[in-house]
Write an enzyme that holds these catalytic residues in place. Structure first.
Site, mmCIF file in Angstrom:
data_model
loop_
_atom_site.group_PDB
_atom_site.id
_atom_site.type_symbol
_atom_site.label_atom_id
_atom_site.label_comp_id
_atom_site.label_asym_id
_atom_site.label_seq_id
_atom_site.Cartn_x
_atom_site.Cartn_y
_atom_site.Cartn_z
ATOM 1 N N HIS A 1 0.838 -1.206 0.000
ATOM 2 C CA HIS A 1 0.000 0.000 0.000
ATOM 3 C C HIS A 1 0.872 1.256 0.000
ATOM 4 C CE1 HIS A 1 -3.421 2.591 1.343
ATOM 5 N NE2 HIS A 1 -2.445 3.239 1.972
ATOM 6 N N GLU A 2 1.900 1.261 0.842
ATOM 7 C CA GLU A 2 2.782 2.428 0.902
ATOM 8 C C GLU A 2 3.584 2.587 -0.386
ATOM 9 O OE1 GLU A 2 2.152 4.403 3.139
ATOM 10 O OE2 GLU A 2 1.025 3.039 4.439
ATOM 11 N N HIS B 1 1.491 4.246 -2.941
ATOM 12 C CA HIS B 1 1.507 5.706 -2.756
ATOM 13 C C HIS B 1 2.728 6.309 -3.463
ATOM 14 C CE1 HIS B 1 -1.897 6.671 -0.292
ATOM 15 N NE2 HIS B 1 -1.536 5.893 0.702
ATOM 16 N N GLU C 1 -6.389 7.064 -1.206
ATOM 17 C CA GLU C 1 -6.266 5.881 -0.348
ATOM 18 C C GLU C 1 -6.886 4.660 -1.017
ATOM 19 O OE1 GLU C 1 -4.586 5.357 2.460
ATOM 20 O OE2 GLU C 1 -3.821 7.387 2.176
#
Length: 288
Positions: free
Chosen positions: A138-139, A142, A207
């Protein structure tokens, strides 16, 4: 899974950016026409913000009390990130750990080549290997989407508007058109309130995009869904002192602080239940 574009989500993000752009054009136009001295002050503040932008990774890590760790110190963490960046086609970011009981993680940096991923000791002790990989992916999503840069640019003039609201009275006086400083403060207040809402909507969309990206990187949406449930459940057990220390990093966390006044005004993330449901939908797509 292949890296696929969610066009509905992409459209919502683009439309929100368009509204912000239009709002900021109006704001700049008003400052240019009526408040020369204020515009000069805004430019100076902008230059300072650019310095912050170029050193965002170091500033974010310092604010969390995080430190860069080597492969010898955290071999498993480094191995997980090395494997995930290959799958995401990214350069390996700086790896950092913060000594904190709050189970959380964040990515920072203006570009993939100047990025850092930080995890807390709390999240390392909370999640199993698959769940932690989901969070790390997930990071990395980003970073791949350049979300830190996008959100920094999006909030740039909003920050200036807020500073004018707070400190504009210090400039005082009237300009060549005898326009009162009160007008500048009122206009800045309106710009800040509207942009505050738009930026938080944009943040929530990003997100969802990062969750989807994590599922594409790992091919395992359920691991991230389980991690979100675990982290959300643990948040209520974290002491208030730890939450206050991390409040300024709320927008960057995998799950933000939601308790108290700070949590109510900083809804930068969508509801965890909604994120989990979308991940379950992706899981059903994979199983077909």
């Amino acid at each position: 899974m292949q890296w696929q574009t969610d066009w509905g989500l992409r459209f919502r993000m683009a439309f929100t950016m368009f509204l912000l752009f239009a709002l900021y054009l109006i704001f700049i136009g008003i400052l240019t026409l009526y408040f020369d001295s204020l515009l000069f002050a805004a430019i100076m503040l902008g230059a300072f913000s650019l310095v912050q932008f170029f050193f965002s990774d170091k500033l974010a890590l310092r604010s969390m009390g995080a430190r860069t760790v080597t492969e010898e110190e955290y071999p498993k963490l480094h191995a997980q990130i090395s494997r995930l960046v290959q799958q995401a086609d990214l350069p390996k970011p700086t790896v950092a750990v913060a000594e904190n009981r709050t189970p959380n993680a964040f990515a920072t940096g203006r570009s993939p080549s100047n990025a850092a991923v930080c995890v807390t000791t709390g999240i390392l002790s909370t999640l199993d290997d698959d769940e932690l990989e989901g969070v790390l992916a997930h990071e990395l999503a980003h970073i791949k989407n350049r979300d830190v840069a996008v959100m920094t640019i999006a909030s740039f003039l909003s920050t200036i508007a807020f500073l004018i609201v707070r400190w504009g009275w210090l400039i005082g006086g009237r300009n060549r058109n005898q326009a009162p400083m009160a007008v500048a403060i009122l206009v800045s207040l309106l710009v800040w309130v509207i942009s505050f809402l738009l930026i938080r909507a944009l943040s929530r969309y990003r997100e969802y995009s990062a969750d989807r990206g994590a599922a594409m990187i790992t091919g395992n949406p359920s691991a991230l869904a389980t991690a979100l449930m675990k982290i959300s459940g643990r948040m209520n057990q974290v002491p208030d002192e730890d939450l206050r220390q991390q409040a300024e990093m709320n927008a960057f966390f995998i799950i933000p602080i939601t308790r108290g006044f700070i949590g109510r005004i900083a809804s930068t993330h969508p509801p965890t239940e909604s994120r989990i449901e979308k991940l379950r939908e992706l899981e059903r797509e994979i199983e077909r």
